[in-house]
Design a protein around this motif. Structure first.
Motif, PDB file in Angstrom:
ATOM      1  N   ALA A 395       0.836  -1.210   0.000  1.00 37.89           N
ATOM      2  CA  ALA A 395       0.000   0.000   0.000  1.00 37.89           C
ATOM      3  C   ALA A 395       0.867   1.256   0.000  1.00 37.89           C
ATOM      4  N   VAL A 396       1.929   1.241   0.812  1.00 33.32           N
ATOM      5  CA  VAL A 396       2.847   2.389   0.853  1.00 33.32           C
ATOM      6  C   VAL A 396       3.519   2.572  -0.498  1.00 33.32           C
ATOM      7  N   ASN A 397       3.986   1.464  -1.078  1.00 29.31           N
ATOM      8  CA  ASN A 397       4.653   1.527  -2.375  1.00 29.31           C
ATOM      9  C   ASN A 397       3.727   2.093  -3.447  1.00 29.31           C
ATOM     10  N   SER A 398       2.498   1.619  -3.481  1.00 24.97           N
ATOM     11  CA  SER A 398       1.549   2.077  -4.499  1.00 24.97           C
ATOM     12  C   SER A 398       1.268   3.571  -4.357  1.00 24.97           C
ATOM     13  N   ALA A 399       1.015   4.007  -3.120  1.00 20.86           N
ATOM     14  CA  ALA A 399       0.697   5.416  -2.897  1.00 20.86           C
ATOM     15  C   ALA A 399       1.866   6.320  -3.273  1.00 20.86           C
ATOM     16  N   LEU A 400       3.074   5.928  -2.858  1.00 22.29           N
ATOM     17  CA  LEU A 400       4.246   6.754  -3.162  1.00 22.29           C
ATOM     18  C   LEU A 400       4.571   6.750  -4.657  1.00 22.29           C
ATOM     19  N   ALA A 401       4.473   5.569  -5.295  1.00 18.69           N
ATOM     20  CA  ALA A 401       4.789   5.485  -6.725  1.00 18.69           C
ATOM     21  C   ALA A 401       3.841   6.357  -7.547  1.00 18.69           C
ATOM     22  N   ILE A 402       2.550   6.281  -7.243  1.00 24.63           N
ATOM     23  CA  ILE A 402       1.560   7.097  -7.968  1.00 24.63           C
ATOM     24  C   ILE A 402       1.812   8.582  -7.737  1.00 24.63           C
ATOM     25  N   SER A 403       2.206   8.934  -6.507  1.00 21.01           N
ATOM     26  CA  SER A 403       2.432  10.338  -6.167  1.00 21.01           C
ATOM     27  C   SER A 403       3.726  10.883  -6.771  1.00 21.01           C
ATOM     28  N   LEU A 404       4.777  10.074  -6.781  1.00 22.12           N
ATOM     29  CA  LEU A 404       6.101  10.564  -7.177  1.00 22.12           C
ATOM     30  C   LEU A 404       6.389  10.441  -8.667  1.00 22.12           C
ATOM     31  N   PHE A 405       5.722   9.497  -9.375  1.00 21.12           N
ATOM     32  CA  PHE A 405       6.030   9.301 -10.789  1.00 21.12           C
ATOM     33  C   PHE A 405       5.811  10.569 -11.616  1.00 21.12           C
ATOM     34  N   PRO A 406       4.721  11.310 -11.407  1.00 22.81           N
ATOM     35  CA  PRO A 406       4.568  12.541 -12.193  1.00 22.81           C
ATOM     36  C   PRO A 406       5.642  13.585 -11.892  1.00 22.81           C
ATOM     37  N   LEU A 407       6.293  13.486 -10.732  1.00 23.12           N
ATOM     38  CA  LEU A 407       7.283  14.495 -10.324  1.00 23.12           C
ATOM     39  C   LEU A 407       8.702  14.121 -10.751  1.00 23.12           C
ATOM     40  N   ILE A 408       9.104  12.880 -10.470  1.00 18.54           N
ATOM     41  CA  ILE A 408      10.494  12.490 -10.757  1.00 18.54           C
ATOM     42  C   ILE A 408      10.574  11.197 -11.571  1.00 18.54           C
ATOM     43  N   ALA A 409       9.496  10.826 -12.246  1.00 22.47           N
ATOM     44  CA  ALA A 409       9.460   9.702 -13.197  1.00 22.47           C
ATOM     45  C   ALA A 409       9.973   8.399 -12.565  1.00 22.47           C
ATOM     46  N   GLU A 410      10.906   7.710 -13.263  1.00 18.96           N
ATOM     47  CA  GLU A 410      11.373   6.400 -12.794  1.00 18.96           C
ATOM     48  C   GLU A 410      11.964   6.458 -11.396  1.00 18.96           C
ATOM     49  N   ARG A 411      12.619   7.563 -11.056  1.00 22.90           N
ATOM     50  CA  ARG A 411      13.218   7.687  -9.722  1.00 22.90           C
ATOM     51  C   ARG A 411      12.149   7.636  -8.627  1.00 22.90           C
ATOM     52  N   GLY A 412      10.959   8.108  -8.942  1.00 17.52           N
ATOM     53  CA  GLY A 412       9.863   8.048  -7.976  1.00 17.52           C
ATOM     54  C   GLY A 412       9.453   6.623  -7.668  1.00 17.52           C
ATOM     55  N   ILE A 413       9.464   5.770  -8.700  1.00 22.50           N
ATOM     56  CA  ILE A 413       9.101   4.360  -8.495  1.00 22.50           C
ATOM     57  C   ILE A 413      10.157   3.662  -7.643  1.00 22.50           C
ATOM     58  N   ALA A 414      11.440   3.942  -7.918  1.00 25.89           N
ATOM     59  CA  ALA A 414      12.512   3.353  -7.114  1.00 25.89           C
ATOM     60  C   ALA A 414      12.430   3.834  -5.663  1.00 25.89           C
ATOM     61  N   THR A 415      12.148   5.118  -5.462  1.00 23.54           N
ATOM     62  CA  THR A 415      12.021   5.666  -4.108  1.00 23.54           C
ATOM     63  C   THR A 415      10.887   4.982  -3.352  1.00 23.54           C
ATOM     64  N   ALA A 416       9.777   4.749  -4.031  1.00 17.89           N
ATOM     65  CA  ALA A 416       8.635   4.088  -3.405  1.00 17.89           C
ATOM     66  C   ALA A 416       8.996   2.670  -2.977  1.00 17.89           C
ATOM     67  N   GLU A 417       9.705   1.922  -3.825  1.00 15.57           N
ATOM     68  CA  GLU A 417      10.095   0.550  -3.484  1.00 15.57           C
ATOM     69  C   GLU A 417      11.020   0.526  -2.278  1.00 15.57           C
ATOM     70  N   VAL A 418      11.968   1.470  -2.227  1.00 12.07           N
ATOM     71  CA  VAL A 418      12.927   1.518  -1.112  1.00 12.07           C
ATOM     72  C   VAL A 418      12.216   1.856   0.192  1.00 12.07           C
ATOM     73  N   ALA A 419      11.340   2.845   0.161  1.00  9.45           N
ATOM     74  CA  ALA A 419      10.608   3.223   1.379  1.00  9.45           C
ATOM     75  C   ALA A 419       9.757   2.061   1.879  1.00  9.45           C
ATOM     76  N   ALA A 420       9.064   1.377   0.965  1.00  7.81           N
ATOM     77  CA  ALA A 420       8.236   0.230   1.349  1.00  7.81           C
ATOM     78  C   ALA A 420       9.093  -0.886   1.937  1.00  7.81           C
ATOM     79  N   GLY A 421      10.280  -1.115   1.362  1.00 10.01           N
ATOM     80  CA  GLY A 421      11.173  -2.158   1.868  1.00 10.01           C
ATOM     81  C   GLY A 421      11.641  -1.880   3.284  1.00 10.01           C
ATOM     82  N   TRP A 422      12.022  -0.641   3.582  1.00  5.93           N
ATOM     83  CA  TRP A 422      12.486  -0.310   4.925  1.00  5.93           C
ATOM     84  C   TRP A 422      11.363  -0.388   5.947  1.00  5.93           C
TER      85      TRP A 422
END
Length: 531
Positions: A395-422
């Motif tokens: 759920a955290v990954n999905s919310a962050l990826a959707i929010s960050l992709f329009p702002l920083i594209a692929e980097r937003g998806i990677a950031t979401a995965e890292v945050a969800a992992g921690w």
């Protein structure tokens, strides 16, 4: 056999597989770059790979291994053989139905789940559907492979199960070399790769099947029947399947979002391949070895041994992954330039993929710690708690990826995965500690702090060395010179980190030998020393 030797056996074989994986991705980058066909192939391959994790590795490493180990302890090899045949009959039948159903549903799956961003391009969607249909039976092969790998690991035959994945990369590399040699166009290259995935699944299944026979168990096919053992397996496996596939679940969510931008799926995949090397070598090795070790200690009622095994594994994980994370973060651009920048892969691609890799580097310790913490639940036949944490992290990954992709594209998806992992890592750790299943050790906490200090010293030395090596890593420089400069930097980093760690007390050879050596209440069985 000590835990270090077992980690080394599995980790060494996994290292071979990951190195071949590097070669495969290098050839992929040269042949397809981050173009449309690379996106199509990775999108089509992601779905069978997701289900491989959900129904194979996650479910069977978490659920099958403790039950199989219990059967060996209670009823010997014959009881374990009977249990395996019961599971094989149900698993084979279920996989056959799932495979056929998914292949028939593939047009809808591609349009709505796998790559919704392809919807505006009918040809791209159609090719993705056809390639996914060709590759989906790989799921069936790999699920049966995972079951037999669990048997081999429980019997202390680690090598065959660990070496089998190498053949996926070997066969795909062969297909890429042939495509490049024959001058095949991107579409033809994609088809070569798709059929090579299916062939690799069959080869991997054959390897572990003969490994099981060599270990003294011959599996026959039994009519599918819901025996008490099979029911217990399903109760444990369904939550574990979801939990074991967390990385793939998050990645397929990221892929669905990234499919709206051309080249984004391939860029994420190329970065993923790099950080999968330390994640695979350390994380997979620890997870594979730790589960049967913990299960055995708990079944014998030796709580002290179980706690010691768990803590030493955490220490071992951090000892190796902290420097890897720092190195990936600082050297992300030189790594991508040396490995990928040639052919269809240009300098702009390097900048994008390197930025993604740097973010993944920050998440590496968390991703690997998940592999070391989950067996603490699975060995106690608790698969529901990790599943709840997994769903929260999704759920955290999905919310962050959707929010960050329009702002920083692929980097937003990677950031979401890292945050969800921690987040997942912290939840697992504190739950084990709160339940008393993870023993707090002040000497361990002190050593971990000193390892962090050692990694910081390494980072400073690496930044200084990189400034002097920059001229040798520029685009256009000879590949051999860039490769030598990169390996020189890695060598300096390793020397500084390990020297600092041993000098200030973050690590000690004697301590590692003593604490990672498995303590036994009974003499070793002959098969424990095999492989």
């Amino acid at each position: 056999m000590s835990l270090v030797k077992k980690f080394a056996t599995v980790g060494g074989a996994t290292l071979g597989s990951r190195l071949f994986g590097f070669a495969r991705e290098t050839l992929m980058a040269a042949a397809l770059g981050t173009g449309p066909m690379a996106d199509i192939f990775y999108a089509a391959f992601r779905f069978p790979n997701l289900f491989r994790r959900l129904f194979a590795e996650g479910a069977f490493n978490a659920a099958f291994v403790p039950l199989f180990s219990k059967e060996i302890e209670a009823h010997g090899v014959e009881g374990a053989k009977r249990f395996s045949e019961e599971v094989f009959g149900v698993l084979f039948s279920a996989l056959l139905v799932i495979t056929i159903g998914m292949q028939l549903s593939m047009p809808l799956l591609v349009r709505w789940i796998i790559a919704p961003g392809f919807a505006d391009d009918p040809e791209k969607t159609a090719i993705t559907v056809r390639m996914a249909i060709v590759m989906f039976p790989y799921l069936m092969c790999m699920s049966l492979t995972a079951m037999m790998s669990g048997m081999l690991n429980s019997l202390h035959h680690f090598f065959a199960a660990a070496i089998a994945p190498v053949f996926l990369n070997v066969i795909m590399i062969s297909a890429l070399i042939y495509a490049l040699w024959s001058g095949a166009d991107p579409l033809t290259t994609g088809w070569y790769l798709s059929w090579s995935v299916l062939a690799a699944g069959l080869v991997q299944l054959a390897i572990v099947y003969f490994g099981v026979r060599h270990a003294g168990i011959r599996i026959g096919f039994r009519r599918p029947k819901m025996t008490p053992n099979v029911k217990r397996l399903l109760v444990l496996a369904i939550p574990a399947a979801v939990t074991g596939g967390i990385t793939q679940i998050n990645q397929i969510i990221g892929q669905a979002i990234a499919s709206g931008k051309e080249g984004a799926i391939a860029a994420l995949q190329y970065a993923d391949r790099i950080y999968q090397l330390p994640l695979g070598v350390v994380g997979v090795a620890v997870g594979v070895v730790l589960l049967p070790e913990l299960s055995r200690a708990l079944k014998s009622g030796n709580m002290k041994e179980a706690g010691n095994i768990q803590n030493r594994s955490l220490e071992f994980v951090l000892f190796l992954t902290l420097p890897a994370a720092v190195g990936i973060w600082i050297l992300s651009e030189p790594i991508i330039r040396v490995l990928y920048e040639r052919g269809a892969f240009n300098a702009d691609n390097t900048a994008v993929v390197a930025s993604i890799l740097a973010i993944y580097g920050l998440g590496l310790p968390g991703f690997v710690l998940i592999k070391a913490l989950q067996p603490g639940f699975y060995a106690r036949e608790d698969t529901k708690t990790p599943m709840r944490f997994t769903m929260l992290s999704v759920a955290v990954n999905s919310a962050l990826a959707i929010s960050l992709f329009p702002l920083i594209a692929e980097r937003g998806i990677a950031t979401a995965e890292v945050a969800a992992g921690w987040i997942n890592t912290l939840l697992l750790f504190f739950t084990l500690w709160r339940r008393g299943n993870l023993q707090w050790e002040w000497p361990l906490a002190r050593r971990i702090f000193l390892l962090i200090v050692s990694a910081a010293v390494m980072a400073a030395a690496l930044l200084y060395a990189q400034s002097h090596a920059a001229a040798y890593l520029l685009p256009g420089t000879s590949f051999l010179i860039k490769l030598a400069a990169l390996f020189g930097l890695i060598g300096i980093a390793m020397l500084v980190y390990f020297t600092t760690a041993f000098l200030i007390g973050g690590a000690d050879l004697g301590m590692l030998r003593r604490n990672l050596k498995r303590r036994r209440a009974a003499p070793a069985k002959p098969e424990d020393d095999q492989q």
